[in-house]
Design a protein around this motif. Structure first.
Motif, PDB file in Angstrom:
ATOM      1  N   GLY A  76     -35.372 -47.687 -57.941  1.00 26.48           N
ATOM      2  CA  GLY A  76     -36.607 -47.301 -57.214  1.00 26.48           C
ATOM      3  C   GLY A  76     -36.072 -46.036 -55.788  1.00 26.48           C
ATOM      4  N   LEU A  77     -34.985 -45.880 -55.544  1.00 29.20           N
ATOM      5  CA  LEU A  77     -34.894 -44.993 -54.737  1.00 29.20           C
ATOM      6  C   LEU A  77     -34.733 -43.760 -55.458  1.00 29.20           C
ATOM      7  CD1 LEU A  77     -32.652 -47.059 -51.873  1.00 29.20           C
ATOM      8  CD2 LEU A  77     -34.740 -46.727 -52.670  1.00 29.20           C
ATOM      9  N   HIS A  99     -42.953 -43.630 -46.093  1.00 28.70           N
ATOM     10  CA  HIS A  99     -41.404 -43.119 -46.888  1.00 28.70           C
ATOM     11  C   HIS A  99     -40.711 -41.272 -46.955  1.00 28.70           C
ATOM     12  CE1 HIS A  99     -38.958 -47.033 -46.930  1.00 28.70           C
ATOM     13  NE2 HIS A  99     -40.415 -47.803 -47.654  1.00 28.70           N
ATOM     14  N   GLY A 128     -31.604 -49.811 -55.484  1.00 28.62           N
ATOM     15  CA  GLY A 128     -33.545 -50.170 -54.947  1.00 28.62           C
ATOM     16  C   GLY A 128     -33.615 -50.976 -53.750  1.00 28.62           C
ATOM     17  N   THR A 129     -33.872 -52.579 -53.520  1.00 27.83           N
ATOM     18  CA  THR A 129     -34.394 -53.195 -52.286  1.00 27.83           C
ATOM     19  C   THR A 129     -32.467 -53.325 -51.839  1.00 27.83           C
ATOM     20  OG1 THR A 129     -35.823 -54.186 -53.069  1.00 27.83           O
ATOM     21  CG2 THR A 129     -35.109 -55.267 -51.711  1.00 27.83           C
ATOM     22  N   THR A 155     -37.079 -57.953 -56.726  1.00 29.51           N
ATOM     23  CA  THR A 155     -37.811 -58.848 -55.809  1.00 29.51           C
ATOM     24  C   THR A 155     -38.833 -58.792 -55.667  1.00 29.51           C
ATOM     25  OG1 THR A 155     -35.562 -58.058 -54.452  1.00 29.51           O
ATOM     26  CG2 THR A 155     -37.016 -59.406 -53.674  1.00 29.51           C
ATOM     27  N   GLY A 177     -32.549 -50.318 -49.571  1.00 29.29           N
ATOM     28  CA  GLY A 177     -34.310 -50.047 -50.116  1.00 29.29           C
ATOM     29  C   GLY A 177     -35.115 -50.729 -48.367  1.00 29.29           C
ATOM     30  N   ASP A 178     -34.430 -51.783 -48.547  1.00 29.46           N
ATOM     31  CA  ASP A 178     -34.858 -52.748 -47.803  1.00 29.46           C
ATOM     32  C   ASP A 178     -34.446 -52.639 -46.015  1.00 29.46           C
ATOM     33  OD1 ASP A 178     -34.554 -57.104 -48.540  1.00 29.46           O
ATOM     34  OD2 ASP A 178     -35.795 -55.374 -48.491  1.00 29.46           O
ATOM     35  N   ARG A 231     -41.746 -55.664 -64.123  1.00 26.69           N
ATOM     36  CA  ARG A 231     -42.633 -55.262 -64.779  1.00 26.69           C
ATOM     37  C   ARG A 231     -42.383 -54.962 -65.989  1.00 26.69           C
ATOM     38  NH1 ARG A 231     -39.944 -54.041 -58.967  1.00 26.69           N
ATOM     39  NH2 ARG A 231     -37.949 -53.560 -60.031  1.00 26.69           N
ATOM     40  N   PHE A 249     -34.826 -49.454 -45.230  1.00 27.58           N
ATOM     41  CA  PHE A 249     -35.965 -48.388 -44.917  1.00 27.58           C
ATOM     42  C   PHE A 249     -36.795 -49.259 -44.666  1.00 27.58           C
ATOM     43  CE2 PHE A 249     -32.086 -46.096 -45.977  1.00 27.58           C
ATOM     44  CZ  PHE A 249     -31.683 -45.834 -47.069  1.00 27.58           C
ATOM     45  N   ALA A 250     -37.384 -50.407 -45.632  1.00 23.72           N
ATOM     46  CA  ALA A 250     -38.622 -51.271 -45.754  1.00 23.72           C
ATOM     47  C   ALA A 250     -38.702 -51.946 -44.314  1.00 23.72           C
ATOM     48  CB  ALA A 250     -38.531 -51.488 -46.040  1.00 23.72           C
ATOM     49  N   LYS A 298     -36.672 -42.105 -56.604  1.00 20.44           N
ATOM     50  CA  LYS A 298     -37.543 -40.879 -56.161  1.00 20.44           C
ATOM     51  C   LYS A 298     -37.824 -39.875 -54.606  1.00 20.44           C
ATOM     52  CE  LYS A 298     -40.191 -45.046 -54.150  1.00 20.44           C
ATOM     53  NZ  LYS A 298     -40.434 -46.016 -55.572  1.00 20.44           N
ATOM     54  N   ASN A 299     -36.665 -40.783 -53.955  1.00 20.79           N
ATOM     55  CA  ASN A 299     -35.900 -39.951 -53.088  1.00 20.79           C
ATOM     56  C   ASN A 299     -35.538 -38.947 -53.028  1.00 20.79           C
ATOM     57  OD1 ASN A 299     -35.610 -39.384 -50.062  1.00 20.79           O
ATOM     58  ND2 ASN A 299     -36.472 -40.896 -49.261  1.00 20.79           N
TER      59      ASN A 299
HETATM   60  N1  LIG Z   1     -39.440 -42.795 -51.268  1.00 19.87           N
HETATM   61  C1  LIG Z   1     -38.444 -44.157 -50.318  1.00 19.87           C
HETATM   62  N2  LIG Z   1     -37.326 -43.328 -49.952  1.00 19.87           N
HETATM   63  C2  LIG Z   1     -37.078 -44.445 -49.869  1.00 19.87           C
HETATM   64  N3  LIG Z   1     -36.629 -46.216 -49.629  1.00 19.87           N
HETATM   65  C3  LIG Z   1     -38.271 -46.077 -50.216  1.00 19.87           C
HETATM   66  C4  LIG Z   1     -39.112 -44.885 -50.247  1.00 19.87           C
HETATM   67  N4  LIG Z   1     -40.125 -45.869 -51.537  1.00 19.87           N
HETATM   68  C5  LIG Z   1     -39.882 -47.102 -51.355  1.00 19.87           C
HETATM   69  N5  LIG Z   1     -38.690 -47.567 -51.275  1.00 19.87           N
HETATM   70  C6  LIG Z   1     -37.876 -48.886 -50.811  1.00 19.87           C
HETATM   71  O1  LIG Z   1     -37.342 -48.986 -52.001  1.00 19.87           O
HETATM   72  C7  LIG Z   1     -36.912 -50.413 -52.376  1.00 19.87           C
HETATM   73  C8  LIG Z   1     -38.286 -50.860 -53.751  1.00 19.87           C
HETATM   74  O2  LIG Z   1     -37.430 -50.328 -54.453  1.00 19.87           O
HETATM   75  P1  LIG Z   1     -37.529 -50.590 -56.487  1.00 19.87           P
HETATM   76  O3  LIG Z   1     -36.814 -50.936 -56.936  1.00 19.87           O
HETATM   77  O4  LIG Z   1     -38.632 -50.176 -56.480  1.00 19.87           O
HETATM   78  O5  LIG Z   1     -37.776 -53.083 -56.235  1.00 19.87           O
HETATM   79  P2  LIG Z   1     -36.735 -53.717 -56.457  1.00 19.87           P
HETATM   80  O6  LIG Z   1     -35.434 -53.646 -55.659  1.00 19.87           O
HETATM   81  O7  LIG Z   1     -37.220 -54.886 -56.094  1.00 19.87           O
HETATM   82  O8  LIG Z   1     -36.173 -53.599 -57.882  1.00 19.87           O
HETATM   83  C9  LIG Z   1     -38.307 -51.395 -50.947  1.00 19.87           C
HETATM   84  O9  LIG Z   1     -37.238 -51.563 -50.473  1.00 19.87           O
HETATM   85  C10 LIG Z   1     -38.663 -50.083 -49.864  1.00 19.87           C
HETATM   86  O10 LIG Z   1     -38.782 -50.232 -48.893  1.00 19.87           O
END
Ligand SMILES: Nc1ncnc2c1ncn2[C@@H]1O[C@H](COP(=O)(O)OP(=O)(O)O)[C@@H](O)[C@H]1O
Ligand SMILES: O=C(CO)[C@@H](O)[C@@H](O)COP(=O)(O)O
Length: 569
Positions: free
Chosen positions: A453-454, A368, A300-301, A14, A341-342, A18, A344-345, A456-457
């Motif tokens: 991406g989440l 975060h 992710g988002t 989004t 993730g959106d 990559r 949390f953002a 990592k949390n």
């Molecule tokens: N440490 C974190 N804990 C929770 N949410 C996070 C953290 N770091 C980034 N995010 C959220 O992760 C989302 C990005 O996820 P990602 O998988 O990298 O991107 P995409 O969804 O574009 O593939 C963003 O909405 C961001 O708010």
């Protein structure tokens, strides 16, 4: 297997694209690069223009996508330190349904008429076609259309038909000029190969392609007489059988890299290009999770839940079940949460005092990470809050993108970390409801695998294990979709017989990386019971739809304006 051969996977997310360089023999990721989209998500007004967009609009720029090919791919090759001549194939995946109108040769209409909003690609999270989706669902239900149960009883406003109907009715000139209505997943493959294809995944999940065809012209005409020809914009047909849609199988060879694309990417002209795919569905191959009952949650988002199965069932509120939709030979189910993730953002960007950001910086943490650390220190239930994770609508199980978020229990003592934790828990509760709906419908979820991406949390992961009361397996890659695309590229290049074999060799995951803590799980059961009550209280949209109507009226053309001293009265 030549250990010196590599493939490239390109994941169009989004916010960024990559690229990953992957060794064919074992899936080792030897180099990667990210290219942030210059225009990001276009939500307020068109680039370089004062043309404002309406509420719930979300567009994207095709030039941003082409720039990923031009910048991220060469950078990944350079980072890998391999010779381009060692690359035997490229695979791509995209967010979906991200769909655009083009000319017959694939030129995006926004390149020709950049001042027309409907000429631009509609990103997956474009939710301004909900009324159109409601009409499609009502008509399909009243006519008993056979395909409707394959989508849990409702198609989404995020998908191809609702978005196409919106274009037709809001800008017929764009609709008329659009000779193609094509997923970005297939458009990018067209740019790489010069070959127009329609992959079985987006056609099935986003284009209502079921049992060998699209919805009938008669059904479409009943929606709007001028919509009867819409399927022709979606369809690639064999010359031998005019009119019969032809879909390209996942892992198939879509074509070969053209000289122009070779110049963009720095890869050898003529190498294999895999059939396009969706970022969520391709990730199953990266996790070596392509067997029945393996649910992969790409977090992710948004979050997408994809799961192969050997059985066909009607699962309420699912995003769809498609034959061969994840791997050939199996049914593929999809569910999802359109905001994770959106959410949390949104919270960290809009509702956290600057002192928290200053403290995070002082500690060398992201906001975060800082909020997560504070939230993790609490006992389950300590914050006294409960939230509904509907800030970007509800994809499963209610399929209503005009729902909105809810947070209850706040007091004068509520702190940002309390709300942040309640939002994390709400997304976990939403995931649990999805898993329970599958199991209640007779489709077992044998393993829950997390990617995205989440990952990592770690606190968030543990909350999910506790709320789901099941172990979480974790993909062995931080670039799951890109690795999955690389696996598909290896199959397309002929290095493996099929996706299963390639996934076993190149995919990876850690089984039971997180296991539930019984004490916490017991406490979450009590909160989850209240979540279900709150869910059911707001599910009909009575209150939330009214709030949206009032908001839109207040921000519409005739909105009352309070100026000057009156404003603070
Ligand atoms: N440490 C974190 N804990 C929770 N949410 C996070 C953290 N770091 C980034 N995010 C959220 O992760 C989302 C990005 O996820 P990602 O998988 O990298 O991107 P995409 O969804 O574009 O593939 C963003 O909405 C961001 O708010
Ligand atoms: O809806 C799907 C797949 O069906 C996703 O592409 C969409 O939710 C976007 O996913 P991301 O959260 O941007 O990775």
């Amino acid at each position: 297997m030549n250990a010196n051969n590599y493939v490239v996977g390109v994941d169009f997310g989004t916010l960024s694209g990559r690229a990953v360089v992957v060794r064919v023999s074992d899936g080792a990721e030897v180099g990667s690069a990210v290219h942030e989209y210059a225009h990001g998500v276009i939500e307020e007004h068109l680039p370089g223009s004062s043309v404002r967009l309406g509420p719930d609009w979300a567009l994207q720029s095709p030039q941003d996508w082409l720039d990923v090919l031009r910048f991220a791919v060469p950078s990944a090759i350079s980072a890998a330190g391999v010779s381009p001549s060692q690359v035997v194939g490229v695979g791509t995946d995209f967010t979906a349904c991200t769909v655009l109108p083009t000319t017959a040769d694939g030129t995006p209409l926004c390149f020709e008429t950049p001042s027309l909003p409907h000429a631009w690609p509609k990103l997956w999270k474009h939710h301004a076609a909900q009324a159109h989706a409601d009409r499609i669902n009502a008509l399909a239900a009243s006519r008993g259309e056979a395909w409707l149960p394959r989508y849990g009883g409702k198609i989404s406003s995020e998908w191809e038909f609702a978005k196409g109907l919106q274009v037709l009715e809001e800008d017929p000139s764009v609709y008329e000029r659009a000779r193609r209505w094509i997923e970005a997943a297939d458009w990018i493959v067209w740019q790489l190969t010069g070959v127009e294809t329609r992959n079985v995944c987006t056609a099935g999940y986003k284009g209502i392609y079921q049992d060998g065809g699209y919805p009938s012209a008669e059904f479409l005409s009943a929606l709007n007489p001028d919509f009867a020809d819409f399927v022709h914009k979606l369809t690639v047909t064999e010359p031998s059988t005019p009119g019969a849609p032809v879909l390209a199988p996942l892992g198939g060879l879509a074509g070969r890299l053209t000289a122009r694309a070779a110049e963009w990417t720095g890869l050898p002209e003529g190498i294999a290009v895999a059939v396009g795919n969706v970022d969520a569905h391709v990730t199953a191959a990266a996790a070596d999770a392509v067997r029945p009952g393996q649910m992969v949650a790409i977090m992710g988002t948004s979050t997408c839940h994809v799961m192969p199965s050997d059985r066909l069932a009607e699962v309420p509120g699912m995003c769809g079940v498609v034959r061969d939709g994840i791997v050939p030979g199996l049914w593929g189910y999809e569910a999802g949460q359109s905001g994770v993730g959106d959410i949390f953002a949104w919270f960290v960007d809009n509702a956290v005092p600057s002192s928290y950001a200053q403290e995070a910086k002082a500690r060398g943490l992201s906001i975060h990470e800082h909020l997560t650390g504070l939230a993790a220190a609490q006992a389950v239930g300590e914050h006294g809050l409960l939230a509904l994770d509907w800030h970007n609508g509800n994809r499963s199980i209610l399929v209503d993108h005009h729902l909105s978020g809810v947070i209850v229990g706040q007091t004068l003592a509520t702190r940002p970390e309390d709300v942040y934790r309640a939002l994390i828990e709400a997304t976990a509760f939403g995931a649990r409801l999805i898993v329970e709906t599958f199991e209640r419908s007779g489709v077992p979820v044998e393993e829950f695998v997390v990617a995205g991406g989440l990952l990592k949390n770690r606190f968030l992961m543990q909350v999910y294990a506790d709320v789901l009361r099941r172990p979480l397996s974790v993909i062995g890659s931080e670039q799951g979709p890109a690795l999955g695309s690389a696996v598909h590229a290896a199959v397309a290049a002929g290095a493996y017989e099929d996706i299963e074999q390639a996934s076993a060799a190149m995919g990876k995951r850690t089984v039971a990386a997180y296991v539930p803590d019984d004490k916490a799980a017991d406490a979450y059961d009590l909160l989850y019971a209240e979540y279900r009550r709150l869910h059911d209280l707001f599910a009909d949209g009575d209150i939330l739809h009214t709030l949206r109507r009032l908001r839109n009226a207040a921000t519409g053309p005739g909105r009352p304006s309070i100026q000057g001293s009156e404003a603070g009265a």
